[in-house]
Motif scaffolding. Structure first.
Motif, PDB file in Angstrom:
ATOM      1  N   LEU A 121      79.347  31.513  35.276  1.00  0.00           N
ATOM      2  CA  LEU A 121      79.298  31.279  36.722  1.00  0.00           C
ATOM      3  C   LEU A 121      80.491  31.893  37.449  1.00  0.00           C
ATOM      4  CD1 LEU A 121      78.255  27.514  36.583  1.00  0.00           C
ATOM      5  CD2 LEU A 121      76.774  29.480  37.033  1.00  0.00           C
ATOM      6  N   ALA A 122      81.237  32.758  36.763  1.00  0.00           N
ATOM      7  CA  ALA A 122      82.460  33.307  37.345  1.00  0.00           C
ATOM      8  C   ALA A 122      82.206  34.040  38.659  1.00  0.00           C
ATOM      9  CB  ALA A 122      83.138  34.242  36.344  1.00  0.00           C
ATOM     10  N   GLU A 123      81.040  34.688  38.793  1.00  0.00           N
ATOM     11  CA  GLU A 123      80.753  35.451  40.011  1.00  0.00           C
ATOM     12  C   GLU A 123      80.380  34.546  41.184  1.00  0.00           C
ATOM     13  OE1 GLU A 123      77.821  38.371  39.189  1.00  0.00           O
ATOM     14  OE2 GLU A 123      79.131  39.553  37.856  1.00  0.00           O
ATOM     15  N   ARG A 124      80.161  33.268  40.928  1.00  0.00           N
ATOM     16  CA  ARG A 124      79.781  32.349  42.004  1.00  0.00           C
ATOM     17  C   ARG A 124      80.972  31.576  42.561  1.00  0.00           C
ATOM     18  NH1 ARG A 124      74.065  29.703  39.837  1.00  0.00           N
ATOM     19  NH2 ARG A 124      73.051  31.680  39.279  1.00  0.00           N
ATOM     20  N   VAL A 125      82.138  31.866  42.042  1.00  0.00           N
ATOM     21  CA  VAL A 125      83.354  31.243  42.563  1.00  0.00           C
ATOM     22  C   VAL A 125      84.391  32.327  42.816  1.00  0.00           C
ATOM     23  CG1 VAL A 125      82.909  29.096  41.309  1.00  0.00           C
ATOM     24  CG2 VAL A 125      84.397  30.827  40.303  1.00  0.00           C
ATOM     25  N   LYS A 126      85.395  31.973  43.601  1.00  0.00           N
ATOM     26  CA  LYS A 126      86.483  32.928  43.863  1.00  0.00           C
ATOM     27  C   LYS A 126      87.819  32.226  43.659  1.00  0.00           C
ATOM     28  CE  LYS A 126      86.148  32.012  48.859  1.00  0.00           C
ATOM     29  NZ  LYS A 126      85.854  32.622  50.173  1.00  0.00           N
TER      30      LYS A 126
END
Length: 294
Positions: free
Chosen positions: A253-258
């Motif tokens: 899910l790394a791309e869904r958080v910043k």
């Protein structure tokens, strides 16, 4: 030495469930029951209170649990010392770590270890990283992987593997709250931000210290056991979370958080191996420990 009855006793003393213990020990429930009955007859005391629903340790059972752990540890120590003299190390090492740690650190270590000691079996348990040190301290595991606390518990040795920064992360989608501005933090910016934090452990200690320095009581939306679940809840937009860099780098899910630009930064985590000092006398555990430099 008949160590099997002690192993069966310890298994039941930890699970307090005949079905789970018999399955874990690869015996039938009736065999487990007979073994424990024989042990109680030999000792002349009841080790368990049991009825149709529950199994509990008696006072004598708790005392014997401590003895059984020490006796098996000493038996393993002398047996493996003799095997080491004969250059025939074999047996089992139990380990505990989080899922992230298992594929971030263990692959390389176990590849080398397996090649050098093919007859030593690794019994790996995964779960909440906050439980790692406690399980090593209690002797439930030979080796645990976790972040080093500021004060190392007495009787434990630590060997570092890697360092991981701690990050503030936020969802990339629509927010139901206002993000604090980038850069140096102040109390007003963070007083109303919903936070998703670990229930305990070194990361939680770092976050609590950070908020104390800011003179803010955080608005905690959720307290989570397990860093991977924190990334999940943040990605759903529930709040801002704090996770180790290594967890985020391995998260689907790394791309869904910043990652937020927050200063001052949280103190990083030093991740490594933990083992009881007395267990490092065991040649098997000492051999694994030696796989890491430092």
């Amino acid at each position: 030495m008949d160590s099997r009855s002690l192993q069966l006793f310890l298994s039941l003393s930890e699970t307090l469930h005949f079905g789970r213990s018999s399955e874990a020990c690869h015996v039938s429930p009736s065999t487990l029951s007979r073994s424990l009955k024989q042990l109680e007859d030999d000792l002349g005391v009841r080790l368990f209170e049991r009825d149709n629903r529950t199994v509990t340790l008696t006072h004598e059972g708790r005392l014997f649990q401590h003895y059984a752990r020490e006796a098996l540890a000493q038996w393993d120590l002398i047996r493996n010392s003799l095997l080491a003299e004969a250059d025939e190390l074999h047996g089992e090492i139990s380990m505990y770590c989080s899922v992230t740690a298992s594929y971030s650190f263990l692959y390389e270590i176990l590849s080398r270890f397996r090649h050098q000691y093919p007859r030593i079996e690794i019994k790996l348990h995964t779960g909440d990283p906050d439980q790692s040190i406690a399980r090593a301290q209690a002797g439930d595991e030979d080796i645990a992987i976790a972040a080093r606390p500021d004060n190392l518990p007495a009787g434990l040795d630590f060997k570092p593997i890697a360092e991981s920064s701690l990050l503030f992360i936020a969802p990339t989608g629509d927010l139901g709250f206002e993000l604090p501005p980038a850069g140096h933090s102040n109390a007003d910016d963070w007083s109303e931000v919903p936070m998703i934090l670990p229930e305990g452990g070194v990361a939680r200690d770092r976050v609590d210290e950070w908020f104390r320095a800011l003179a803010v009581k955080p608005r905690i939306y959720a307290q989570i056991a397990g860093n991977e679940a924190i990334v999940s809840m943040v990605s759903l937009g529930f709040g801002i979370g704090v996770v180790p860099r290594i967890v985020l780098d391995n998260s689907p899910l790394a791309e869904r958080v910043k990652v937020l630009d927050v200063r001052p930064e949280l103190a990083p985590l030093e991740v490594g191996l933990f083992a009881l000092q007395k267990k490092l006398k065991n040649p098997l555990i000492r051999a694994f420990w030696a796989q890491l430099q430092g």
